[in-house]
Scaffold this motif. Structure first.
Motif, PDB file in Angstrom:
ATOM      1  N   SER A 255       0.856  -1.157   0.091  1.00 37.39           N
ATOM      2  CA  SER A 255       0.054   0.302   0.000  1.00 37.39           C
ATOM      3  C   SER A 255       0.767   1.318   0.032  1.00 37.39           C
ATOM      4  CB  SER A 255      -0.749   0.012   1.304  1.00 37.39           C
ATOM      5  OG  SER A 255      -1.283   1.345   1.353  1.00 37.39           O
ATOM      6  N   LYS A 256       0.378   2.275  -0.509  1.00 31.15           N
ATOM      7  CA  LYS A 256       0.931   3.415   0.090  1.00 31.15           C
ATOM      8  C   LYS A 256       0.917   3.736   1.525  1.00 31.15           C
ATOM      9  CE  LYS A 256      -0.567   6.050  -4.280  1.00 31.15           C
ATOM     10  NZ  LYS A 256      -1.907   6.065  -4.570  1.00 31.15           N
ATOM     11  N   PRO A 257       1.822   4.604   2.127  1.00 29.56           N
ATOM     12  CA  PRO A 257       1.893   4.632   3.568  1.00 29.56           C
ATOM     13  C   PRO A 257       0.440   5.107   3.992  1.00 29.56           C
ATOM     14  CG  PRO A 257       3.632   5.792   2.630  1.00 29.56           C
ATOM     15  CD  PRO A 257       2.886   5.539   1.277  1.00 29.56           C
ATOM     16  N   ALA A 263      -2.598   2.446  10.167  1.00 29.85           N
ATOM     17  CA  ALA A 263      -1.226   1.662  10.199  1.00 29.85           C
ATOM     18  C   ALA A 263      -1.016   0.837  11.104  1.00 29.85           C
ATOM     19  CB  ALA A 263       0.157   2.457   9.617  1.00 29.85           C
ATOM     20  N   CYS A 280       5.170  -3.594   2.673  1.00 26.72           N
ATOM     21  CA  CYS A 280       5.664  -2.812   1.701  1.00 26.72           C
ATOM     22  C   CYS A 280       4.821  -1.631   1.562  1.00 26.72           C
ATOM     23  CB  CYS A 280       5.665  -3.337   0.344  1.00 26.72           C
ATOM     24  SG  CYS A 280       6.458  -1.901  -0.860  1.00 26.72           S
ATOM     25  N   PHE A 281       4.903  -0.632   2.565  1.00 29.80           N
ATOM     26  CA  PHE A 281       4.227   0.716   2.785  1.00 29.80           C
ATOM     27  C   PHE A 281       5.091   1.877   1.839  1.00 29.80           C
ATOM     28  CE2 PHE A 281       1.750  -0.178   6.944  1.00 29.80           C
ATOM     29  CZ  PHE A 281       0.836  -1.110   6.054  1.00 29.80           C
ATOM     30  N   GLY A 284       7.100   4.582   3.128  1.00 30.87           N
ATOM     31  CA  GLY A 284       6.683   4.977   4.655  1.00 30.87           C
ATOM     32  C   GLY A 284       7.894   4.565   5.470  1.00 30.87           C
ATOM     33  N   ASP A 285       7.725   5.219   6.735  1.00 34.89           N
ATOM     34  CA  ASP A 285       8.736   4.814   7.881  1.00 34.89           C
ATOM     35  C   ASP A 285       8.653   3.475   8.131  1.00 34.89           C
ATOM     36  OD1 ASP A 285      10.358   4.864   9.966  1.00 34.89           O
ATOM     37  OD2 ASP A 285       9.014   6.277  11.045  1.00 34.89           O
ATOM     38  N   PRO A 286      10.035   2.902   8.164  1.00 30.90           N
ATOM     39  CA  PRO A 286       9.887   1.304   8.635  1.00 30.90           C
ATOM     40  C   PRO A 286       9.847   1.113  10.073  1.00 30.90           C
ATOM     41  CG  PRO A 286      12.151   2.159   7.961  1.00 30.90           C
ATOM     42  CD  PRO A 286      11.239   3.246   7.810  1.00 30.90           C
ATOM     43  N   ALA A 296      10.166  -5.184   6.740  1.00 28.29           N
ATOM     44  CA  ALA A 296       9.695  -3.759   6.098  1.00 28.29           C
ATOM     45  C   ALA A 296      10.335  -3.825   4.578  1.00 28.29           C
ATOM     46  CB  ALA A 296       9.972  -2.549   6.757  1.00 28.29           C
TER      47      ALA A 296
END
Lengths: 488, 179
Positions: A255-257, A263, A280-281, A284-286, A296
């Motif tokens: 996805s997108k974050p 989340a 897998c965002f 995004g921040d892992p 991540a």
């Protein structure tokens, strides 16, 4: 004696009526017969040819009537039996090869069906999707232009019945090994995916296949599922379904974050499921992911590598390798003029475009998603009709500041029959008379109708540098832009 | 469409019906009135056509009412013929009046088709045929054949109506986008 048979408000198709008429007239002892709808004019004709009788007056326009002039009682009985036989025979025969035109009809015919794929124009899609859910069907909603309120209502209702609503605007799913809409021929395996992204799902699942892994189920959620308005209802439901699924050993979420709260909810669910999960965002921040012991992914490609490693019992590592040696990048860079400094990403897949933009970073580079609404008004999606993107490949190449053109080539079901062939033509035209690097990757599998290797060869033959994934293409394009030397 | 291609289109339909006659009213397009129903419909159709050519709405509606619901099948032949006749009629109000008058005299399914025809709504195979006729597009024979395959008689009765529609001034104006 006149036989009059009336079927009140009966609906028999014309072919049946013609057969009855013919057969009855052919019976021995029948002097004349008329079969038809009981309209005023038809009844008048019946009377006119001597088939009138008192019963005829009660016949209305929506009744089927048969009037026959018979020589005796036996003929009379034979005619009645014949009509009965013909009408019931038609009813039996029509069941076998019927193509139901309503949902109720389809479910009567095949009560075991439990998934509906809806691709109506958006304004009709809600009502039909709701209808399907009420009948207990999971829904894949390919339609776009469904409002966020409608989406919220559908998903809340579906969740209350533990049914999936994949969509709206969901283009990719693989259910029990069957690709739906835009999807690839991916081998079956133990990796289950829940994706809020179409080409993201295609890229990860295709790479999993190429790396020797396989997919148990690939569920789509539609791109808005993780927005605050919807709250990730379907990603949660899909995730829980795959956690419970015995055939799924490894999970991948794409996805997108999402918004922070959403989340957290999704990641908590995944962590509680106990199955190794790759998240897998994109961009995004892992931190939140790693804190929960989940994996991540740094790119779509990395998600596939990690999932396959987990599926094969290996410890996953970040994948950022380069399949071509640096000499190739240097050679490409050496051909460029000093003015050629920038990359142009010309994409048919939305998620592939966002990923490329993210991974490229820097300034002055331009990325265009030709699947964006602005480019699809009045024309098919570029994965179906790649002509607009192809024209742009040629025109961007003429810009003296452009060094590298990045392009995707999405094959598989639903896509154009030969996107690589079309792109290859554009690449040849783009490279005509000037030095410019074209870096491309093909999203798909060997089993796809267009074939991965054949598509790659077409692009290579046209002069493109072809890499195994979109992320890989971007890494290589960066090398070229940096003069062929890694500066990371 | 100029008058020569109009004659040609009418002739192509005529040729088809001549080679593939039905038990309904297709014979009317060939200038004959065979069987049980055509002799009843023929004079009534003539009255309708005169009213249409004269632009007389109430006379046309009265004539349509007199010829509706005549013939074999779920949708009686004369209704199918009327649907075909309306398909190319340039005057939508006239078409609606004819459809409405006929719909009141026939079975529900047939009436629904008539009303749809009056509003300019047709099966996509019919729309394809109409596009061939209006814009002189290729594939006329194929399009005729597809429409002819409707039902048992219906398709060819429709074609007979369409034939008369062409003769009576259908295709006079450009209908682009109106269906």
């Amino acid at each position: 004696m006149i036989l009059l048979e009336v079927h009140k408000n009966a609906y028999y198709d014309s072919v049946t009526l013609m057969i009855i008429s013919k057969e009855v007239k052919g019976l021995p002892g029948v002097r004349g017969a008329l079969v038809g709808m009981g309209t005023g004019l038809n009844l008048e004709i019946a009377r006119n040819i001597g088939l009138g009788g008192e019963g005829l007056d009660a016949v209305t326009a929506n009744d089927l009537f048969l009037a026959a002039d018979c020589v005796d009682k036996h003929t009379f009985a034979a005619v009645a039996a014949k009509v009965e036989a013909l009408l019931s025979k038609k009813a039996e025969g029509s069941k076998a090869d019927r193509f139901p035109s309503t949902l109720e009809g389809a479910l009567k015919l095949r009560p075991e069906l439990n998934l509906a794929l809806i691709s109506l124009p958006g304004r009709y899609a809600y009502a039909v999707a709701r209808d399907c859910l009420e009948q207990g069907l999971h829904v894949m909603l390919f339609s776009d232009n469904v409002s966020i309120e409608e989406e919220r209502d559908l998903k809340a209702y579906a969740a209350s019945k533990e049914l999936l609503v994949m969509g709206p605007d969901c283009g990719t799913a693989i259910i029990n090994g069957t690709p739906l809409a835009f999807a690839n021929a991916v081998r079956r395996g133990d990796i289950g995916m829940v994706c809020a992204s179409g080409t993201g799902a295609q890229e990860v699942s295709s790479l999993i296949d190429q790396l020797g892994g396989g997919i148990s189920q690939l569920l789509g959620t539609g791109g808005r599922d993780l927005k605050a308005d919807i709250g990730g209802v379907m990603m949660s439901l899909g995730l829980n379904a795959l956690i419970d699924d015995l055939a799924t050993k490894v999970l991948v979420l794409v996805s997108k974050p999402p918004a922070f709260e959403i989340a957290r909810k999704i990641l908590d669910t995944a962590a509680a499921g106990g199955k190794p999960t790759v998240v897998c965002f994109l961009g995004g921040d892992p931190t939140e992911i790693k804190e929960r012991g989940l994996y991540a992914a740094v790119s779509l490609e990395d998600a596939a590598h990690k999932a396959v490693a987990l599926s094969q019992g290996r410890e996953p590592e970040d994948f950022t390798g380069l399949a071509l040696d640096e000499e190739v990048a240097k050679a490409e860079a050496a051909k460029l003029a000093p003015s050629q400094k920038f990359a142009r990403g010309l994409y048919t897949g939305g998620t592939l475009c966002s990923e490329a933009k993210l991974l490229m970073g820097g300034e002055g580079h331009t990325f265009i998603d030709f699947g964006d609404d602005a480019y699809t008004v009045g024309r098919p999606h570029p994965m179906i009709d790649p002509s607009l993107r192809c024209e742009r490949v040629v025109s961007e190449a003429a810009d003296p500041s452009v060094a590298v053109i990045l392009a995707d080539c999405v094959i598989g079901y639903g896509s154009h029959e030969d996107p690589a062939g079309e792109l290859a033509k554009a690449i040849r035209a783009a490279k005509e008379g000037r030095s410019i690097a074209v870096v491309a990757s093909v999203c798909g599998t060997e089993g796809d109708p267009q074939s991965l290797s054949l598509s790659q060869r077409k692009l290579r033959d046209a002069g493109a540098i072809v890499l195994p994934s979109n992320a890989h293409s971007v890494r290589f394009a960066r090398r070229i832009l940096e003069g062929g030397v890694a500066r990371e | 469409m100029d008058s020569s291609s109009k004659r040609n289109s009418a002739q192509v339909i005529c040729d088809y019906l001549s080679a593939h006659p039905n038990e309904g009213l297709s014979c009317l397009a060939l200038g004959r009135a065979d069987g049980l129903y055509a002799p009843v419909v023929a004079p009534r159709l003539e009255v309708l056509r005169q009213a249409v050519r004269a632009g007389d709405v109430s006379a046309a509606a009265a004539a349509a009412e007199r010829m509706a619901g005549c013939g074999p099948g779920l949708t009686p032949s004369s209704d199918d013929l009327l649907c075909g006749y309306l398909a190319l009629l340039p005057d939508r109000l006239l078409g609606q009046a004819i459809a409405e008058a006929a719909a009141g005299k026939t079975a529900a399914v047939s009436a629904a088709y008539l009303r749809a025809a009056g509003a300019g709504h047709y099966h996509e195979d019919i729309l394809a045929l109409l596009a061939c006729l209006r814009f002189d597009q290729p594939g006329l024979e194929d399009a005729i054949e597809r429409v002819a395959s409707f039902g048992s008689c219906s398709g060819r009765d429709f074609l007979a109506g369409l034939y008369f529609g062409i003769l009576d001034g259908g295709m006079r104006i450009d209908f682009a986008g109106s269906t």
